[in-house]
Design an enzyme around this catalytic site. Structure first.
Site, PDB file in Angstrom:
ATOM      1  N   CYS A 136      69.322  33.415 -33.724  1.00 22.81           N
ATOM      2  CA  CYS A 136      69.993  32.203 -33.235  1.00 22.81           C
ATOM      3  C   CYS A 136      69.116  31.527 -32.175  1.00 22.81           C
ATOM      4  CB  CYS A 136      71.407  32.515 -32.747  1.00 22.81           C
ATOM      5  SG  CYS A 136      72.410  31.020 -32.515  1.00 22.81           S
ATOM      6  N   HIS A 143      73.696  34.430 -37.482  1.00 21.25           N
ATOM      7  CA  HIS A 143      73.919  35.709 -36.804  1.00 21.25           C
ATOM      8  C   HIS A 143      74.053  36.824 -37.832  1.00 21.25           C
ATOM      9  CE1 HIS A 143      74.489  34.382 -32.619  1.00 21.25           C
ATOM     10  NE2 HIS A 143      74.983  33.280 -33.152  1.00 21.25           N
ATOM     11  N   GLU A 170      74.300  39.875 -37.297  1.00 21.79           N
ATOM     12  CA  GLU A 170      75.264  40.864 -36.782  1.00 21.79           C
ATOM     13  C   GLU A 170      76.710  40.425 -36.972  1.00 21.79           C
ATOM     14  OE1 GLU A 170      74.786  38.028 -33.362  1.00 21.79           O
ATOM     15  OE2 GLU A 170      73.528  38.784 -34.977  1.00 21.79           O
TER      16      GLU A 170
END
Length: 207
Positions: free
Chosen positions: A79, A181, A183
């Site tokens: 990001c 992202h 994650e």
């Protein structure tokens, strides 16, 4: 060991959790010796380009970060971390970036029906293959950003359509970036982190 660079830019807990889930030995650190001794580095980030670069400078992380990359250590920017890889950013005035991938971080232009920030799930289009792009064509990942990396097409591996082709993944040599992202992107995101782990240890003398 993969070091997640700590510069108070948020989202580190989720990144560490995701790395733990795929069995990666990882540590959050803002210590130069950890960065220089790491097998690989992850630069996460949520927030603004200028304040993030100021934090890296304040913590004396710019020199060790660049030295580690110069020594061949793989780096993944996530990001804001991907945006910082560029030469400079235009958020809140012009700010010098890390200069690891040539380009400029610009605001996503306003377009009717496409609010900024670009937030939510978006499909990916693979433009060219890299160590991290296998099986990503047509997959969906989670974005939250108002700025994008304006880089030469030779550095763009994956794009997302948001009125224009936003660079979603970029790389140059052993420096990689994900605008989304991983994650927060379920199994697809974990798969990208897994591929980064494999790349790190394939290119490391310490396993």
């Amino acid at each position: 060991m993969i070091i997640v660079i700590d510069y108070d830019a948020g989202n580190t807990a989720n990144v560490l959790r995701a790395l733990n889930k795929i069995g990666v030995e990882a540590k959050l650190s803002d210590q130069a010796q950890d960065i220089l001794a790491a097998d690989g580095l992850i630069l996460p980030g949520v927030g603004a380009y200028r304040s993030a670069m100021a934090q890296l400078e304040q913590r004396s992380l710019l020199a060790p970060l660049k030295e580690a990359v110069q020594a061949g250590k793989p780096l993944l920017g996530i990001c804001l971390g991907m945006q910082l890889l560029t030469d400079f950013g235009l958020e809140n005035g012009e700010t010098q970036g890390l200069g690891l991938i040539p380009g400029v971080c610009r605001k996503i232009p306003d377009q009717e029906g496409l609010p900024v920030p670009h937030m939510g799930w978006n499909n990916l289009t693979v433009r060219k293959s890299s160590a991290l792009t296998e099986d990503l064509a047509g997959e969906t990942v989670y974005f939250v950003h108002s700025y994008f990396t304006d880089v030469d097409s030779k550095y763009i591996d994956v794009t997302a359509d948001y009125g224009l082709d936003l660079p979603a993944m970029i790389h140059k040599d052993h420096v990689f970036g994900c605008q989304f992202h991983p994650e927060k992107s379920g199994q697809v995101g974990l798969g990208i982190l897994e591929k980064f782990k494999e790349y790190v240890y394939e290119n490391s003398t310490r396993h």
